[in-house]
Enzyme design. Sequence first.
Site, PDB file in Angstrom:
ATOM      1  N   GLY A 305       0.818  -1.211   0.000  1.00 47.38           N
ATOM      2  CA  GLY A 305       0.000   0.000   0.000  1.00 47.38           C
ATOM      3  C   GLY A 305       0.849   1.257   0.000  1.00 47.38           C
ATOM      4  CE  LYS A 423     -11.554   8.987   7.109  1.00 40.64           C
ATOM      5  NZ  LYS A 423     -10.271   9.705   6.987  1.00 40.64           N
ATOM      6  CG  LEU A 468      -1.326  15.852   0.752  1.00 36.23           C
ATOM      7  CD1 LEU A 468      -0.304  16.964   0.827  1.00 36.23           C
ATOM      8  CD2 LEU A 468      -2.508  16.277  -0.092  1.00 36.23           C
ATOM      9  CD  GLU A 562     -17.256  12.442   3.398  1.00 36.04           C
ATOM     10  OE1 GLU A 562     -16.144  12.634   2.891  1.00 36.04           O
ATOM     11  OE2 GLU A 562     -18.316  12.515   2.756  1.00 36.04           O
TER      12      GLU A 562
END
Length: 651
Positions: A305, A423, A468, A562
């Site tokens: 990843g 999160k 980013l 979200e």
Amino acid sequence: MSYNIKDKLDLSKLGFLPRWGVFFIDVCICLVALVLSMLVAQMDKPLIQIQSNLNLIVLIVLAVNSLAFIIFRTYAGLIRHSGFIDAIRILLAAIFTFIVVMAVNYGFYFKTSAYLMPRSFLILYFLISFSLLFVFRIATKQFFEFFIKSIREKDSIKVLIYGINSNAVSVASALKSESPSRFHVVGFITDEKKNTNKRILGEPIIYLSKRISVLMRFHKAKGVILTDNSISLKKKNKIVEDCIQNNMSVFMAPLVSDVEDEKVSSKIEAIQIEDLLPRKAINLNISSILKDIEGKRVLITGGAGSIGSEIARQIALFNPEKLYVLDQAETPLHSVHLELANKHPNLKLEVVLADIRNKDRITNFFKSCRPHVIFHAAAYKHVPLIENNPTEAALVNIEGTKHLADLALKFQAEKFVMISTDKAVNPTNIMGASKRIAEMYVQSLYYKAQRENPECTKFITTRFGNVLGSNGSVVPLFKEQISKGGPVTITHPEIIRYFMTIPEACQLVIEAGRMGRGGEIFLFDMGDPVKILDLAKKMIRLAGYTPDKEIKIKITGLRPGEKLFEELLSDKERTMQTHHEKIMIGKVYTDNYNLVDESISSIVSNARNNRIDSMIIAMKKLVPEYKSQNSIYESFDVKLKTVFDKSKLSS
């Protein structure tokens, strides 16, 4: 049919002169040299001797000179690229001609008792012919260089260099020497008034007394190249805003010392949104990490990843005993393997194709490899996708983490560094809740094990926001949407996010792993939050378009689960500073291993049997702050609240 004289005179399209053409021109030059030699010689005394044998002299001299051209291949080089070797060939041809013609002249004297031509004439011819042949090549070369350079400058971008330091001068010098070059430097910009009225490399130094776009327009520049890495973010943003509002380009130049075997212009790129985010650059003294990694067996899960692969790139620099990169994605894993093997041929590297849900497979791997340090980056992370496939979050993010943590403890790994997310704080979606449960298990397992053995594996958690350029982040998505002409899609006009680059995040992960003593949740200073709508507008302008005119911005509505904004700390948590200004410790503890372990067993069992409702209720009970938003699972919060209120009344 129209006739374009400019196309006819375009020297950049002119082909090379054939060899027979060069040979013919050289012979003509020799004929001119003969005439000039006669005229110069006659100034001293009449050359009746030459006049009487003129045809024979011309024939002999041109024949010998032609033979010399053939022997020394003076016609073989390209005139417009003439160099030192060509000059040597011409000189040798001239010397050969002089010697042979002089020998013929003496032979003629022995036969007739008279010279065919005066020796002074031969010396003159030698000097004049060599000079004319040499000057012809130099003149042709200069002619083409001048005009082709002029033509190329028309196609290149006129730019001003921002800065007058050594790197700015080196960049400008490199650009001027490149052929062809993308850029044509027309001046240097400085904030120091004392340096005005001076020149660098023949170009003026311009004091930044006005807006940079005004100076660029005056000097007919279409862009500015920023060469000073120390320029403040505020000033950089001011320059960019001024330029993009006036349809001018902004470029970033590298340090010339970092450019190897490539043109500098190829490394100068249009400024990216990453360069304009309101955050301070993160600089680490990563040499302190060496002792924790050198000579150790290091495992990176999720190594194919965006985060895992970058951790692998950085770990490879610290000379581990062996680096294991584990992932279930075959093709990306193969790509990472090829990259690392190519860049680090001496690195002992093994890629492991495995799924962390497969406990037997992972157990066998730990038995044979026994890693010292584990960086756990494997996880499902896309919020809407996980909201629609909730059982996968339980099986990968929770159970997979449990497998790895248990095995790290069993096989006595030194450190286990888990990559978490903002999160996980006051989660509003299944992905965030699953990561919070994984955090709780890792932390509670450490405190349980530490009471039994103070020298047990050190379990450390790192928590940060959006990265980013990572897979699925908004910046690559916006770039793709802009390249297709829009629209750029945003879920809500007020949504904000924290951002960090992949290398910065991974450096902090490694640093946090080094400083961790066990049980900590490390938080990274992500800088100021960024409004996604402002981010989209700036990216559209950087691409040369006008927001909502040439590129539309479309509001699509919040996706399931979200948030409008992410948090790094919950209300119940406090922070403690570390020696690194960008890394803090969240003072939150989960020390009830039995409760967490039993809850996870229930969550995983329900997930395996696809009992989604029971699974989510179990997750919400374990993480009371997990409140679903914009999701079908909001109804469970109401049910749990009712049950909780009834239990309070009955008690």
